[in-house]
Design a protein around this motif. Structure first.
Motif, mmCIF file in Angstrom:
data_model
loop_
_atom_site.group_PDB
_atom_site.id
_atom_site.type_symbol
_atom_site.label_atom_id
_atom_site.label_comp_id
_atom_site.label_asym_id
_atom_site.label_seq_id
_atom_site.Cartn_x
_atom_site.Cartn_y
_atom_site.Cartn_z
ATOM 1 N N TYR A 47 0.841 -1.209 0.000
ATOM 2 C CA TYR A 47 0.000 0.000 0.000
ATOM 3 C C TYR A 47 0.870 1.252 0.000
ATOM 4 O O TYR A 47 0.644 2.188 -0.791
ATOM 5 C CB TYR A 47 -0.948 -0.013 1.213
ATOM 6 C CG TYR A 47 -1.595 1.331 1.455
ATOM 7 C CD1 TYR A 47 -2.484 1.869 0.530
ATOM 8 C CD2 TYR A 47 -1.293 2.072 2.605
ATOM 9 C CE1 TYR A 47 -3.066 3.119 0.737
ATOM 10 C CE2 TYR A 47 -1.872 3.316 2.815
ATOM 11 C CZ TYR A 47 -2.751 3.834 1.878
ATOM 12 O OH TYR A 47 -3.311 5.065 2.082
ATOM 13 N N HIS B 132 1.924 6.674 -6.752
ATOM 14 C CA HIS B 132 0.785 7.422 -7.280
ATOM 15 C C HIS B 132 0.944 8.921 -6.983
ATOM 16 O O HIS B 132 0.674 9.769 -7.834
ATOM 17 C CB HIS B 132 -0.483 6.869 -6.634
ATOM 18 C CG HIS B 132 -1.764 7.354 -7.231
ATOM 19 N ND1 HIS B 132 -2.212 6.956 -8.470
ATOM 20 C CD2 HIS B 132 -2.703 8.205 -6.758
ATOM 21 C CE1 HIS B 132 -3.377 7.537 -8.712
ATOM 22 N NE2 HIS B 132 -3.694 8.319 -7.695
ATOM 23 N N SER B 133 1.427 9.215 -5.782
ATOM 24 C CA SER B 133 1.567 10.618 -5.390
ATOM 25 C C SER B 133 2.677 11.317 -6.194
ATOM 26 O O SER B 133 2.500 12.427 -6.694
ATOM 27 C CB SER B 133 1.870 10.686 -3.900
ATOM 28 O OG SER B 133 1.920 12.010 -3.483
ATOM 29 N N SER C 19 -6.963 1.086 -0.424
ATOM 30 C CA SER C 19 -6.798 2.279 0.410
ATOM 31 C C SER C 19 -7.840 2.359 1.525
ATOM 32 O O SER C 19 -9.031 2.151 1.292
ATOM 33 C CB SER C 19 -6.906 3.528 -0.468
ATOM 34 O OG SER C 19 -6.965 4.667 0.359
ATOM 35 N N LYS D 182 -8.786 4.992 2.621
ATOM 36 C CA LYS D 182 -9.553 6.218 2.359
ATOM 37 C C LYS D 182 -10.715 5.971 1.392
ATOM 38 O O LYS D 182 -11.421 6.894 1.024
ATOM 39 C CB LYS D 182 -8.628 7.296 1.773
ATOM 40 C CG LYS D 182 -7.541 7.743 2.746
ATOM 41 C CD LYS D 182 -6.569 8.694 2.056
ATOM 42 C CE LYS D 182 -5.328 8.959 2.888
ATOM 43 N NZ LYS D 182 -4.243 9.532 2.079
ATOM 44 N N HIS E 50 -12.660 12.067 -6.460
ATOM 45 C CA HIS E 50 -11.360 11.871 -7.111
ATOM 46 C C HIS E 50 -11.493 10.858 -8.248
ATOM 47 O O HIS E 50 -11.069 11.108 -9.375
ATOM 48 C CB HIS E 50 -10.363 11.394 -6.050
ATOM 49 C CG HIS E 50 -8.951 11.265 -6.514
ATOM 50 N ND1 HIS E 50 -8.170 12.346 -6.846
ATOM 51 C CD2 HIS E 50 -8.154 10.180 -6.692
ATOM 52 C CE1 HIS E 50 -6.969 11.922 -7.200
ATOM 53 N NE2 HIS E 50 -6.938 10.619 -7.125
ATOM 54 N N GLY F 233 0.002 14.835 0.678
ATOM 55 C CA GLY F 233 1.166 15.730 0.648
ATOM 56 C C GLY F 233 1.492 16.230 -0.760
ATOM 57 O O GLY F 233 0.721 16.044 -1.698
HETATM 58 C C1 HEM Z 1 -4.114 11.651 -13.607
HETATM 59 C C2 HEM Z 1 -4.856 11.113 -12.697
HETATM 60 C C3 HEM Z 1 -4.587 11.122 -11.206
HETATM 61 C C4 HEM Z 1 -3.776 11.928 -10.446
HETATM 62 C C5 HEM Z 1 -2.890 13.075 -10.913
HETATM 63 C C6 HEM Z 1 -3.905 11.484 -9.075
HETATM 64 C C7 HEM Z 1 -3.254 12.039 -7.981
HETATM 65 C C8 HEM Z 1 -3.390 11.629 -6.674
HETATM 66 C C9 HEM Z 1 -2.715 12.203 -5.542
HETATM 67 C C10 HEM Z 1 -1.739 13.361 -5.609
HETATM 68 C C11 HEM Z 1 -3.084 11.522 -4.428
HETATM 69 C C12 HEM Z 1 -2.637 11.785 -2.976
HETATM 70 C C13 HEM Z 1 -1.505 10.864 -2.605
HETATM 71 C C14 HEM Z 1 -0.990 11.189 -1.215
HETATM 72 O O1 HEM Z 1 -0.180 12.117 -1.096
HETATM 73 O O2 HEM Z 1 -1.423 10.525 -0.257
HETATM 74 C C15 HEM Z 1 -4.026 10.504 -4.862
HETATM 75 C C16 HEM Z 1 -4.609 9.596 -4.019
HETATM 76 C C17 HEM Z 1 -5.431 8.605 -4.438
HETATM 77 N N1 HEM Z 1 -5.840 8.340 -5.739
HETATM 78 FE FE1 HEM Z 1 -5.330 9.391 -7.374
HETATM 79 N N2 HEM Z 1 -4.790 10.425 -9.034
HETATM 80 C C18 HEM Z 1 -5.222 10.184 -10.317
HETATM 81 C C19 HEM Z 1 -6.118 9.222 -10.724
HETATM 82 C C20 HEM Z 1 -6.706 8.314 -9.899
HETATM 83 C C21 HEM Z 1 -7.661 7.330 -10.302
HETATM 84 C C22 HEM Z 1 -8.194 7.168 -11.742
HETATM 85 C C23 HEM Z 1 -7.990 6.618 -9.187
HETATM 86 C C24 HEM Z 1 -8.932 5.476 -9.021
HETATM 87 C C25 HEM Z 1 -9.278 4.666 -9.958
HETATM 88 C C26 HEM Z 1 -7.250 7.153 -8.081
HETATM 89 C C27 HEM Z 1 -7.311 6.692 -6.780
HETATM 90 C C28 HEM Z 1 -6.679 7.254 -5.698
HETATM 91 C C29 HEM Z 1 -6.823 6.794 -4.336
HETATM 92 C C30 HEM Z 1 -7.655 5.612 -3.866
HETATM 93 C C31 HEM Z 1 -6.038 7.624 -3.537
HETATM 94 C C32 HEM Z 1 -5.842 7.546 -2.005
HETATM 95 C C33 HEM Z 1 -4.541 6.810 -1.740
HETATM 96 C C34 HEM Z 1 -4.232 6.727 -0.260
HETATM 97 O O3 HEM Z 1 -4.838 5.890 0.425
HETATM 98 O O4 HEM Z 1 -3.371 7.492 0.209
HETATM 99 N N3 HEM Z 1 -6.467 8.183 -8.546
HETATM 100 N N4 HEM Z 1 -4.187 10.589 -6.233
#
Ligand code: HEM
Length: 144
Positions: free
Chosen positions: A2, A9-10, A64, A66, A86, A142
């Motif tokens: 995770y 991802h971030s 997640s 969240k 999101h 962050g």
């Molecule tokens: C270009 C597309 C995307 C960008 C730029 C993006 C960006 C981000 C960012 C910056 C975070 C915060 C990470 C942190 O600092 O904790 C985040 C969290 C998250 N994103 Fe995205 N995201 C995108 C697409 C997606 C998509 C399509 C999904 C789901 C299918 C998704 C699911 C999530 C989830 C579940 C989290 C929470 C993660 C955690 O538990 O910390 N994201 N995303």
């Protein structure tokens, strides 16, 4: 697992943003210069980084803490953001970018392809910018 996915991802957001911006600026200048489409790999690279982001996001969506499907989700700003807002806005943005890329490809070699990239990628980028949980939004995320 995770932690690794969440950090990937971030951090990957920056590559997505930089490549989308480069592709948009370049598309605008090539469109103004009436150059043939394609004129480089930026639209493809931006598409690839966006799709890798989609894959890591989808994986995170299942693990997640969240993301939750309970009665409390819609009342909690953080849970609602990641479970509903999101996901949906990012999916719309990624669909637009993908449609723009394939439409531009069909228009090649006409310079119109650059205009298509410019328009679809710009709308996609704006949607992504408003859907990122920037630290100042108080959503527990962050800068990296
Ligand atoms: C270009 C597309 C995307 C960008 C730029 C993006 C960006 C981000 C960012 C910056 C975070 C915060 C990470 C942190 O600092 O904790 C985040 C969290 C998250 N994103 Fe995205 N995201 C995108 C697409 C997606 C998509 C399509 C999904 C789901 C299918 C998704 C699911 C999530 C989830 C579940 C989290 C929470 C993660 C955690 O538990 O910390 N994201 N995303």
């Amino acid at each position: 697992m995770y932690n690794m996915l969440s950090h990937t991802h971030s951090g990957l957001r920056w590559l997505v943003l930089v490549f989308l911006l480069l592709a948009i600026v370049t598309a605008y200048s090539k469109w103004s210069a009436k150059a043939n489409y394609p004129a480089g790999k930026l639209p493809l690279l931006a598409l690839i980084f966006t799709h890798v982001q989609l894959l890591t996001g989808l994986a995170l969506y299942f693990i997640s803490p969240k993301v939750q499907f309970t009665a409390a989700t819609m009342k909690d700003a953080i849970l609602r953001f990641y479970t509903v807002e999101h996901l949906s806005l990012m999916l719309i943005a990624i669909v637009l970018i993908t449609v723009g890329y394939s439409r531009a490809k069909r228009q090649a070699p006409a310079a119109q392809g650059h205009k298509t990239i410019f328009t679809f990628y710009l709308i996609g980028l704006l949607l992504i910018l408003v859907s990122i949980p920037w630290p100042f939004r108080g959503l527990g995320a962050g800068w990296f």
